[in-house]
Design an enzyme around this catalytic site. Structure first.
Site, PDB file in Angstrom:
ATOM      1  N   GLU A  90      17.470  79.150  28.663  1.00 36.33           N
ATOM      2  CA  GLU A  90      17.482  80.055  27.519  1.00 36.33           C
ATOM      3  C   GLU A  90      18.444  81.237  27.738  1.00 36.33           C
ATOM      4  O   GLU A  90      18.343  81.957  28.742  1.00 36.33           O
ATOM      5  CB  GLU A  90      16.040  80.561  27.292  1.00 36.33           C
ATOM      6  CG  GLU A  90      15.879  81.695  26.299  1.00 36.33           C
ATOM      7  CD  GLU A  90      16.226  81.311  24.863  1.00 36.33           C
ATOM      8  OE1 GLU A  90      15.864  80.202  24.440  1.00 36.33           O
ATOM      9  OE2 GLU A  90      16.860  82.136  24.179  1.00 36.33           O
ATOM     10  N   THR A 133      18.272  77.503  19.916  1.00 34.80           N
ATOM     11  CA  THR A 133      17.884  76.528  20.945  1.00 34.80           C
ATOM     12  C   THR A 133      17.731  75.129  20.357  1.00 34.80           C
ATOM     13  O   THR A 133      18.137  74.132  20.962  1.00 34.80           O
ATOM     14  CB  THR A 133      16.563  76.939  21.630  1.00 34.80           C
ATOM     15  OG1 THR A 133      16.709  78.259  22.136  1.00 34.80           O
ATOM     16  CG2 THR A 133      16.219  75.999  22.787  1.00 34.80           C
ATOM     17  N   HIS A 192      14.638  85.465  27.112  1.00 34.57           N
ATOM     18  CA  HIS A 192      14.813  85.415  25.654  1.00 34.57           C
ATOM     19  C   HIS A 192      14.825  86.841  25.126  1.00 34.57           C
ATOM     20  O   HIS A 192      14.055  87.686  25.597  1.00 34.57           O
ATOM     21  CB  HIS A 192      13.651  84.619  25.033  1.00 34.57           C
ATOM     22  CG  HIS A 192      13.858  84.292  23.586  1.00 34.57           C
ATOM     23  ND1 HIS A 192      13.884  85.241  22.597  1.00 34.57           N
ATOM     24  CD2 HIS A 192      14.065  83.112  22.965  1.00 34.57           C
ATOM     25  CE1 HIS A 192      14.103  84.668  21.435  1.00 34.57           C
ATOM     26  NE2 HIS A 192      14.221  83.364  21.631  1.00 34.57           N
ATOM     27  N   ASP A 236      21.737  77.442  26.736  1.00 35.08           N
ATOM     28  CA  ASP A 236      21.579  76.887  25.376  1.00 35.08           C
ATOM     29  C   ASP A 236      22.443  77.601  24.334  1.00 35.08           C
ATOM     30  O   ASP A 236      23.013  76.970  23.449  1.00 35.08           O
ATOM     31  CB  ASP A 236      20.104  76.843  24.937  1.00 35.08           C
ATOM     32  CG  ASP A 236      19.431  78.206  24.893  1.00 35.08           C
ATOM     33  OD1 ASP A 236      20.030  79.213  25.346  1.00 35.08           O
ATOM     34  OD2 ASP A 236      18.284  78.262  24.397  1.00 35.08           O
ATOM     35  N   HIS A 237      22.540  78.933  24.434  1.00 33.98           N
ATOM     36  CA  HIS A 237      23.320  79.702  23.443  1.00 33.98           C
ATOM     37  C   HIS A 237      23.474  81.123  23.964  1.00 33.98           C
ATOM     38  O   HIS A 237      22.851  81.491  24.967  1.00 33.98           O
ATOM     39  CB  HIS A 237      22.623  79.711  22.071  1.00 33.98           C
ATOM     40  CG  HIS A 237      21.192  80.159  22.134  1.00 33.98           C
ATOM     41  ND1 HIS A 237      20.833  81.453  22.396  1.00 33.98           N
ATOM     42  CD2 HIS A 237      20.028  79.471  22.005  1.00 33.98           C
ATOM     43  CE1 HIS A 237      19.511  81.546  22.404  1.00 33.98           C
ATOM     44  NE2 HIS A 237      18.989  80.356  22.186  1.00 33.98           N
TER      45      HIS A 237
HETATM   46  C1  GP9 Z   1      11.433  78.847  21.143  1.00 38.85           C
HETATM   47  C2  GP9 Z   1      12.481  78.927  22.192  1.00 38.85           C
HETATM   48  C3  GP9 Z   1      13.495  79.952  21.863  1.00 38.85           C
HETATM   49  O1  GP9 Z   1      10.527  77.824  21.354  1.00 38.85           O
HETATM   50  O2  GP9 Z   1      13.074  77.686  22.416  1.00 38.85           O
HETATM   51  O3  GP9 Z   1      14.202  79.596  20.749  1.00 38.85           O
HETATM   52  P1  GP9 Z   1      15.459  80.440  20.245  1.00 38.85           P
HETATM   53  O4  GP9 Z   1      14.916  81.652  19.538  1.00 38.85           O
HETATM   54  O5  GP9 Z   1      16.265  80.816  21.452  1.00 38.85           O
HETATM   55  O6  GP9 Z   1      16.168  79.519  19.360  1.00 38.85           O
END
Ligand code: GP9
Length: 431
Positions: free
Chosen positions: A38, A82, A197, A256-257
């Site tokens: 993440e 994500t 996150h 992921d991003h």
């Molecule tokens: C939520 C987690 C985060 O389940 O995968 O998602 P995001 O906000 O980064 O898309």
């Protein structure tokens, strides 16, 4: 499904141009442990904050003989964050320009990695300590033909072991081990971390490095949570070794991003020691780490080719030596010599071996300098455009024009496949 022949011939001509790679089958029959990290961005790797490494474990992987590290690997997500990255990895299709494809088309027919690997005897699963309907994952995973989703309910979440978005990454990996060990091998398992996150909350007890000091609290907090996830991944490697799963697995780590948006550019410029973050820099900040770790392989290295999330599916399939009948994808094996040579971002920007195109400006990728419009080429493009369509307005031609046209086509074809749910019309098991 009338569009399919046109899409297929485009893909044959412009995407499937590879003769394969030397690494084909190198991980045959191995388990695949995929870590979706993440918000981890590449600017963290091999860099410091307050004089300390932010990601010492991932840094060590960049020097590890069993690991390939791709330093110019781009995230290509849209509004689905994500879930878009999961979609890209599973299908080698682009997410949509509006909304999250997991929500809008999560019920479509696909021919995704879990399904293809399932036909080769792989058990597939996702581990993620969040509610199963977040991002409509429960529906999307059914369409991807995933065997099992270990969601929040599989974990013991208490006040002590949770922070911010939920279960901390260290107990997440630790608690996942019993499930992982109970799976039949070979398996393909995706672990989606959560602690790093936005807004990057972490208690002092769990923090092992100090925050950065800038006008952005978000960027300041970004470093201690990144370090926490880095430590959690290192612990996970240890758990895998203790459980005797390490040697028989290929471990892939992918950011992921982005976690730091352009809203924090002043602070980001301060951290990167730049006067400002230019549009060129902004694209470069879309790089996320991509590691392929194959225990015992011994030939790992840092790779610099331009790659992205669209490439993950064909790469994994080739490493595992799995041939797929589904050629409807837009990525290349990152290890193949012949690749299409550019990575398209969802907004139409792209990065090629030589250029970066963003907001209509073409930059030299090496120098970051804008490239002047080529008058001759512009005249040529205008003539061609006029021949094709006398009413169309021509864009100024520059070194990026040709790839830009391919990018536009490719994004459009990927959209057609999704909006038309065109995989319904394909039978990949037909003799
Ligand atoms: C939520 C987690 C985060 O389940 O995968 O998602 P995001 O906000 O980064 O898309």
């Amino acid at each position: 499904g009338n569009e399919l022949p046109e899409i297929e011939s485009y893909i044959d001509e412009h995407v499937q141009i590879s003769e394969g790679s030397e690494l084909e089958g190198v991980a045959e029959d191995k388990n695949v442990i995929f870590i979706t990290a993440e918000s981890i961005q590449s600017f963290l790797i091999n860099e410091e904050v307050n004089g300390q490494e932010t990601t010492p474990f991932m840094n060590s992987l960049t020097k590890d003989e069993d690991t390939y590290y791709f330093e110019n690997f781009y995230e290509q997500t849209g509004q689905g964050n994500t879930s878009d990255s999961e979609f890209l990895v599973a299908n080698s299709l682009y997410p949509l320009s509006r909304g999250a494809v997991a929500f809008t088309h999560g019920g479509n027919e696909f021919q995704a990695l879990p399904e293809i690997l399932g036909e080769e005897g792989y058990y597939s699963s996702v581990f993620h300590a969040n509610n199963k309907s977040f991002w409509n994952r429960d529906e999307l995973y059914n369409s991807l033909e995933l065997d099992h989703f270990y969601d929040e309910e599989s974990y013991e979440v208490t006040e002590e072991n949770a922070e911010g978005w939920g279960l901390l990454d260290k107990p997440f990996f630790e608690q996942s081990m019993k499930y992982l060990q109970s799976q039949e091998e070979p398996f393909y398992s995706n672990f989606i971390t959560l602690t790093h996150h936005f807004p990057f909350d972490l208690s002092e007890e769990e923090s092992t490095i100090e925050p950065y000091d800038s006008n952005s609290n978000t960027l300041n907090q970004y470093f201690p949570t990144a370090r926490y996830t880095d430590e959690a991944i290192e612990e996970f490697f240890d758990h895998l070794k203790e459980a005797d799963l390490y040697e028989d697995s290929m471990i892939v780590i992918m950011g992921d991003h982005i976690g730091i948006s352009a809203n924090h550019n002043r602070a980001m410029a301060q951290y990167l020691d730049k006067d400002e973050i230019t549009p060129f820099d902004q694209v470069q900040l879309q790089r996320v780490p991509f590691f392929v770790h194959i225990p015992g392989h011994g030939e790992g290295e840092v790779r610099s080719e331009v790659t992205g999330q669209i490439d993950v599916k064909p790469t994994l399939l080739n490493l595992l030596g799995v041939e797929s009948e589904n050629n409807f994808h837009f990525g290349n094996d990152v290890f193949a010599e012949d690749r299409k040579g550019y990575i398209a971002l969802r907004n139409g920007d792209f990065i090629s071996d030589d250029y970066v195109s963003t907001s209509g400006v073409c930059y030299d990728r090496e120098t970051g300098e804008p490239i002047e419009v080529d008058e001759d080429e512009q005249a040529q493009t205008e003539t061609e455009t006029e021949t094709e369509n006398s009413t169309a307005e021509s864009e100024p031609a520059n070194a990026c024009t040709e790839i830009g046209q391919l990018v536009e086509k490719e994004l459009g074809y990927s959209d057609d496949l999704i909006y038309g749910d065109l995989f319904r019309f394909m039978d990949f098991n037909e003799d």
